[in-house]
Design a protein around this motif. Structure first.
Motif, PDB file in Angstrom:
ATOM      1  N   LEU A 168      -0.722  18.482 -10.656  1.00 31.94           N
ATOM      2  CA  LEU A 168      -0.095  17.307 -11.483  1.00 31.94           C
ATOM      3  C   LEU A 168      -0.961  16.216 -11.394  1.00 31.94           C
ATOM      4  CD1 LEU A 168       2.402  19.213 -10.600  1.00 31.94           C
ATOM      5  CD2 LEU A 168       3.757  17.064 -11.216  1.00 31.94           C
ATOM      6  N   LYS A 169      -1.619  15.845 -12.391  1.00 31.40           N
ATOM      7  CA  LYS A 169      -2.368  14.490 -12.395  1.00 31.40           C
ATOM      8  C   LYS A 169      -1.526  13.285 -12.626  1.00 31.40           C
ATOM      9  CE  LYS A 169      -6.708  12.355 -12.871  1.00 31.40           C
ATOM     10  NZ  LYS A 169      -8.253  12.428 -13.329  1.00 31.40           N
ATOM     11  N   VAL A 170      -1.147  12.491 -11.526  1.00 31.86           N
ATOM     12  CA  VAL A 170      -0.300  11.491 -12.129  1.00 31.86           C
ATOM     13  C   VAL A 170      -1.076  10.150 -12.012  1.00 31.86           C
ATOM     14  CG1 VAL A 170       1.725   9.870 -11.036  1.00 31.86           C
ATOM     15  CG2 VAL A 170       1.839  12.487 -10.545  1.00 31.86           C
ATOM     16  N   PHE A 171      -1.034   9.630 -13.207  1.00 34.88           N
ATOM     17  CA  PHE A 171      -1.836   8.386 -13.328  1.00 34.88           C
ATOM     18  C   PHE A 171      -1.082   7.101 -12.794  1.00 34.88           C
ATOM     19  CE2 PHE A 171      -5.295   9.645 -16.087  1.00 34.88           C
ATOM     20  CZ  PHE A 171      -5.199  11.089 -16.259  1.00 34.88           C
ATOM     21  N   LYS A 172      -1.556   6.449 -12.099  1.00 33.74           N
ATOM     22  CA  LYS A 172      -1.017   5.394 -11.393  1.00 33.74           C
ATOM     23  C   LYS A 172      -0.431   4.354 -12.290  1.00 33.74           C
ATOM     24  CE  LYS A 172      -2.427   5.742  -6.698  1.00 33.74           C
ATOM     25  NZ  LYS A 172      -3.256   5.117  -5.630  1.00 33.74           N
ATOM     26  N   THR A 173       0.765   3.881 -11.914  1.00 31.11           N
ATOM     27  CA  THR A 173       1.381   3.000 -12.781  1.00 31.11           C
ATOM     28  C   THR A 173       1.025   1.555 -12.320  1.00 31.11           C
ATOM     29  OG1 THR A 173       3.135   3.206 -11.822  1.00 31.11           O
ATOM     30  CG2 THR A 173       3.158   4.324 -14.103  1.00 31.11           C
ATOM     31  N   THR A 174       0.258   1.259 -11.346  1.00 30.85           N
ATOM     32  CA  THR A 174      -0.302   0.041 -10.892  1.00 30.85           C
ATOM     33  C   THR A 174      -1.285  -0.184 -11.597  1.00 30.85           C
ATOM     34  OG1 THR A 174      -1.164   1.188  -9.051  1.00 30.85           O
ATOM     35  CG2 THR A 174       0.709  -0.442  -8.473  1.00 30.85           C
ATOM     36  N   LEU A 175      -1.476  -1.287 -12.061  1.00 30.42           N
ATOM     37  CA  LEU A 175      -2.637  -1.643 -13.323  1.00 30.42           C
ATOM     38  C   LEU A 175      -4.021  -2.076 -13.126  1.00 30.42           C
ATOM     39  CD1 LEU A 175       0.090  -2.946 -15.613  1.00 30.42           C
ATOM     40  CD2 LEU A 175      -1.224  -0.670 -16.162  1.00 30.42           C
ATOM     41  N   SER A 223       0.900  -1.333  -0.001  1.00 30.20           N
ATOM     42  CA  SER A 223      -0.101   0.017  -0.030  1.00 30.20           C
ATOM     43  C   SER A 223       0.681   1.234  -0.136  1.00 30.20           C
ATOM     44  CB  SER A 223      -0.997  -0.005   1.079  1.00 30.20           C
ATOM     45  OG  SER A 223      -0.184  -0.078   2.286  1.00 30.20           O
ATOM     46  N   THR A 224       2.040   1.138   0.582  1.00 32.86           N
ATOM     47  CA  THR A 224       2.849   2.479   0.811  1.00 32.86           C
ATOM     48  C   THR A 224       3.354   2.801  -0.788  1.00 32.86           C
ATOM     49  OG1 THR A 224       4.496   0.962   1.716  1.00 32.86           O
ATOM     50  CG2 THR A 224       3.817   2.682   3.027  1.00 32.86           C
ATOM     51  N   ALA A 225       3.583   1.424  -1.556  1.00 31.70           N
ATOM     52  CA  ALA A 225       4.089   1.669  -2.738  1.00 31.70           C
ATOM     53  C   ALA A 225       2.848   2.112  -3.556  1.00 31.70           C
ATOM     54  CB  ALA A 225       4.694   0.295  -3.493  1.00 31.70           C
ATOM     55  N   GLU A 226       1.912   1.776  -3.531  1.00 30.11           N
ATOM     56  CA  GLU A 226       0.663   2.469  -4.260  1.00 30.11           C
ATOM     57  C   GLU A 226       0.464   3.834  -3.846  1.00 30.11           C
ATOM     58  OE1 GLU A 226      -2.648   0.229  -4.380  1.00 30.11           O
ATOM     59  OE2 GLU A 226      -1.869  -0.758  -6.218  1.00 30.11           O
ATOM     60  N   GLN A 227       0.567   4.392  -2.530  1.00 33.75           N
ATOM     61  CA  GLN A 227       0.214   5.795  -2.150  1.00 33.75           C
ATOM     62  C   GLN A 227       1.196   6.765  -2.875  1.00 33.75           C
ATOM     63  OE1 GLN A 227      -2.114   6.969   0.110  1.00 33.75           O
ATOM     64  NE2 GLN A 227      -3.228   5.150  -0.304  1.00 33.75           N
ATOM     65  N   ALA A 228       2.648   6.255  -2.743  1.00 35.82           N
ATOM     66  CA  ALA A 228       3.439   7.280  -3.119  1.00 35.82           C
ATOM     67  C   ALA A 228       3.699   7.036  -4.607  1.00 35.82           C
ATOM     68  CB  ALA A 228       4.804   6.923  -2.218  1.00 35.82           C
ATOM     69  N   VAL A 229       4.340   8.062  -5.157  1.00 34.70           N
ATOM     70  CA  VAL A 229       4.770   7.750  -6.614  1.00 34.70           C
ATOM     71  C   VAL A 229       6.072   7.009  -6.861  1.00 34.70           C
ATOM     72  CG1 VAL A 229       3.699   9.874  -7.245  1.00 34.70           C
ATOM     73  CG2 VAL A 229       5.909  10.016  -6.809  1.00 34.70           C
ATOM     74  N   ASP A 230       6.062   6.233  -7.642  1.00 37.69           N
ATOM     75  CA  ASP A 230       7.153   5.264  -7.830  1.00 37.69           C
ATOM     76  C   ASP A 230       8.618   6.167  -8.344  1.00 37.69           C
ATOM     77  OD1 ASP A 230       7.508   4.965 -10.910  1.00 37.69           O
ATOM     78  OD2 ASP A 230       5.247   5.029 -10.356  1.00 37.69           O
ATOM     79  N   PRO A 231       9.623   5.714  -8.243  1.00 36.21           N
ATOM     80  CA  PRO A 231      10.810   6.308  -8.551  1.00 36.21           C
ATOM     81  C   PRO A 231      10.750   7.029  -9.953  1.00 36.21           C
ATOM     82  CG  PRO A 231      11.559   4.314  -7.607  1.00 36.21           C
ATOM     83  CD  PRO A 231       9.958   4.395  -7.740  1.00 36.21           C
ATOM     84  N   ARG A 232      10.483   6.310 -11.039  1.00 31.39           N
ATOM     85  CA  ARG A 232      10.368   6.857 -12.354  1.00 31.39           C
ATOM     86  C   ARG A 232       9.693   8.113 -12.312  1.00 31.39           C
ATOM     87  NH1 ARG A 232      10.268   4.297 -17.266  1.00 31.39           N
ATOM     88  NH2 ARG A 232      11.444   2.340 -17.255  1.00 31.39           N
ATOM     89  N   SER A 236      -5.527   7.696  -9.736  1.00 27.82           N
ATOM     90  CA  SER A 236      -4.268   8.813  -9.946  1.00 27.82           C
ATOM     91  C   SER A 236      -4.168   9.493  -8.488  1.00 27.82           C
ATOM     92  CB  SER A 236      -4.962  10.030 -10.794  1.00 27.82           C
ATOM     93  OG  SER A 236      -5.988  10.456 -10.109  1.00 27.82           O
ATOM     94  N   VAL A 237      -2.971  10.135  -8.586  1.00 27.90           N
ATOM     95  CA  VAL A 237      -2.591  10.922  -7.400  1.00 27.90           C
ATOM     96  C   VAL A 237      -2.492  12.380  -8.106  1.00 27.90           C
ATOM     97  CG1 VAL A 237      -0.959  11.288  -5.260  1.00 27.90           C
ATOM     98  CG2 VAL A 237      -1.125   8.948  -6.487  1.00 27.90           C
ATOM     99  N   VAL A 238      -3.114  13.114  -7.284  1.00 22.92           N
ATOM    100  CA  VAL A 238      -3.158  14.697  -7.885  1.00 22.92           C
ATOM    101  C   VAL A 238      -2.313  15.666  -6.768  1.00 22.92           C
ATOM    102  CG1 VAL A 238      -4.592  16.627  -8.351  1.00 22.92           C
ATOM    103  CG2 VAL A 238      -5.349  14.383  -8.757  1.00 22.92           C
ATOM    104  N   PHE A 239      -1.148  16.332  -7.155  1.00 19.96           N
ATOM    105  CA  PHE A 239      -0.288  17.033  -6.445  1.00 19.96           C
ATOM    106  C   PHE A 239      -0.704  18.687  -6.889  1.00 19.96           C
ATOM    107  CE2 PHE A 239       2.083  13.189  -6.748  1.00 19.96           C
ATOM    108  CZ  PHE A 239       2.260  12.929  -5.373  1.00 19.96           C
ATOM    109  N   HIS A 240      -0.614  19.336  -5.735  1.00 24.25           N
ATOM    110  CA  HIS A 240      -0.521  20.812  -6.156  1.00 24.25           C
ATOM    111  C   HIS A 240       0.952  21.460  -6.537  1.00 24.25           C
ATOM    112  CE1 HIS A 240      -0.374  25.192  -4.837  1.00 24.25           C
ATOM    113  NE2 HIS A 240      -1.695  25.135  -5.488  1.00 24.25           N
ATOM    114  N   ALA A 241       0.934  22.194  -7.056  1.00 21.62           N
ATOM    115  CA  ALA A 241       2.436  22.911  -7.523  1.00 21.62           C
ATOM    116  C   ALA A 241       2.315  24.268  -7.880  1.00 21.62           C
ATOM    117  CB  ALA A 241       3.062  21.961  -8.612  1.00 21.62           C
ATOM    118  N   ASP A 242       3.523  24.994  -7.669  1.00 20.07           N
ATOM    119  CA  ASP A 242       3.662  26.237  -8.091  1.00 20.07           C
ATOM    120  C   ASP A 242       4.163  26.355  -9.529  1.00 20.07           C
ATOM    121  OD1 ASP A 242       2.599  27.407  -5.468  1.00 20.07           O
ATOM    122  OD2 ASP A 242       4.824  27.144  -4.851  1.00 20.07           O
ATOM    123  N   GLY A 243       3.507  26.968 -10.543  1.00 15.40           N
ATOM    124  CA  GLY A 243       3.986  27.140 -11.824  1.00 15.40           C
ATOM    125  C   GLY A 243       5.280  27.600 -11.987  1.00 15.40           C
TER     126      GLY A 243
END
Ligand code: ADP
Ligand code: MG
Length: 500
Positions: A264-271, A207-216, A243-250
């Protein structure tokens, strides 16, 4: 005070009273009572335990020897300390000591005498083994290996082999006898507990691997910051299933301005989750020939790409939605709906008064009905609900369109019906009396005229499915809408990446 008096005041000599030792001194010194007292003190310090009787030479010799021994032992103790230092294993110099036993007020009581650890009171005595013949004793006093007491003791001893995290208590030190039945159920419990904890651990890791973004992904994000596209990545707004959604300063890009706040909408790489969503993309003609050829990681990128194209279409039709900033593999950067790091609430969470919610309803109706989303963008949201509509600056903003399809999609109308049902149900529940029924809404959006007399959902859906079947593959005119297989806007082909 005369001289005799001074002599009697002088301290006793340790050599007895035979020849009183009178130090040579001046009369003034002799007169000094202070000196007399000082000498007295010195003598007391030198022989503290001395008995007043110092006449015996033997006694004196013994006293001196004792004093010498003590000093020797003191020295030995210092050497021992120096030798051992902080080492956990220490060497004792005890055997070299002169005074036995060495009474040392400093010697700590809690110092474990390592020799004593040979007998561990917490370790069960090894139960007596039964000889190979299977019994001991003779005649009436025969004891077999099945003897209750022997078995019980053996079982107790075997508890020692349980995993270290199993607390078996200190009953091992007692003469505890465990019956086979009790022992077996204890053993079973231990192994099932171990399996369970292993499973739990695995799950946690996963689950931690799923929560956080992977190294790539992390690397991609760092690269964006390094390139100055982003100023900062601040934190996570949401972690969904896909997906995981992050807030960022442009930051800044040469060709285009970047909003101050982006997501940043990061689509999860777990399938796992995307497997269930295959049908949204594999039948989408825009992606159909690419879908089958791609490996799973690239399919995830298709989702990001799909969201990008859909958002672009919607923006062109002036539908309130995030503006695409950048797509990098499976990371979509878009404008932030919200202000000062606070994301706009979902429609389901927004506390809106009755007038405002009515206004929100008409906005949604305008977007979905008045030829905008469906007719102008040629899109069915396919996950339209109060969860994917944000309320910001008095407007309803549509988000989460990665799964959106064109109405010609084999299941497009079914998805649309589901969207209509979500919208109707939500606004009706929120007390908007003007909210259309799902059937009316569906007909209004599509311009179709599916009869709603019976208001039987199953019948209505059956009509929709039949319609989809007829529509499949050809161009058909229905009401105001032209069903067409459009080939524009399929987006550029995915560029092969150097690192793949
Ligand atoms: P998912 O597919 O995981 O549901 P969404 O696109 O719905 O992904 O995003 C999840 C959540 O992130 C949304 O419910 C919303 O709260 C927040 N969010 C997504 N995009 C934006 C955005 N552009 N601005 C502000 N918040 C956003
Ligand atoms: Mg969502």
């Amino acid at each position: 005070m005369d001289r005799t008096a001074v002599t009697t005041e002088a301290p006793k000599s340790p050599w007895g009273s035979g020849t009183p030792a009178v130090p040579a001194c001046s009369l003034t010194d002799v007169m000094s009572e202070q000196l007399a007292r000082q000498l007295d003190e010195e003598t007391t310090l030198l022989f503290p335990d001395e008995s007043p009787d110092t006449t015996s030479d033997l006694m004196l010799a013994q006293i001196l020897q004792m004093q010498f021994d003590r000093e020797f032992d003191d020295q030995l103790r210092r050497e021992e300390k120096k030798f051992n230092g902080d080492s956990k294993v220490s060497i004792s110099f005890e055997n070299y000591r002169m005074v036995h036993p060495y009474e040392d007020s400093d010697s700590s009581e809690d110092e474990v005498d390592w020799q004593d650890t040979r007998h561990d009171p917490y370790r069960a005595e090894k139960p007596q083994a039964t000889p190979r013949k299977g019994f001991t004793g003779k005649g009436k006093n025969i004891t077999t290996k099945h003897d209750e007491v022997t078995c019980g003791r053996k079982n107790t001893a075997r508890m020692d082999n349980f995993a270290p995290e199993v607390h078996v208590g200190d009953g091992l030190g007692m003469d505890l006898k465990l019956s086979n039945q009790v022992f077996n159920s204890l053993k079973q419990h231990c192994s099932s507990e171990q399996r369970r904890s292993a499973r739990l651990h695995e799950k946690k890791e996963h689950s931690t691997a799923e929560q956080a973004v992977d190294p790539r992904t992390r690397l991609l994000m760092y690269k964006m910051v390094n390139a100055g596209v982003l100023e900062n990545i601040n934190g996570c707004i949401s972690t969904g299933k896909e997906s995981v959604v992050f807030h960022a300063d442009g930051g800044s890009l040469e060709e285009q301005p970047i909003p101050d706040e982006v997501v940043l909408k990061v689509f999860k790489t777990t399938l796992n989750e995307f497997k269930n969503r295959d049908r949204y993309i594999k039948d989408d003609y825009r992606f159909i020939d690419r879908f089958s050829k791609l490996n799973p990681r690239k399919i995830i990128r298709l989702w990001a790409e799909k969201e990008m194209h859909n958002l672009t279409r919607m923006k062109r039709a002036e539908i309130p939605c995030p503006e695409v900033v950048l797509l990098k593999k499976h990371i979509l950067v878009m404008s932030f709906i919200g202000k000062d790091h606070v994301p706009a609430p979902k429609l389901k969470d927004a506390m809106l008064g009755s007038e405002v919610i009515k206004n929100a309803y008409y906005q949604v109706l305008h977007v979905v009905c008045n030829f905008h989303l469906y007719q102008e963008c040629n899109l069915v949201h396919a996950d339209l609900s109060e969860y994917n509509m944000l309320w910001h600056e008095g407007k309803v903003w549509l988000i989460d369109v990665s799964q959106s399809v064109e109405p010609t999609h084999p299941h497009g109308l079914e998805f649309l019906f589901r969207d209509c049902r979500n919208v109707s149900t939500f606004f009706q529940k929120r007390g908007v009396s003007e909210a259309m029924s799902v059937y009316d809404l569906f007909n209004a959006v599509t311009g179709l005229n599916i009869p709603v007399g019976a208001e039987n959902e199953a019948e209505f859906i059956a009509e929709i499915v039949a319609l989809e079947k007829r529509n499949e593959g050809h161009v058909q005119r229905r009401g105001k809408k032209t069903f067409q297989v459009v080939s524009e806007d399929a987006g550029p082909p995915l560029k092969p990446d150097a690192d793949d």
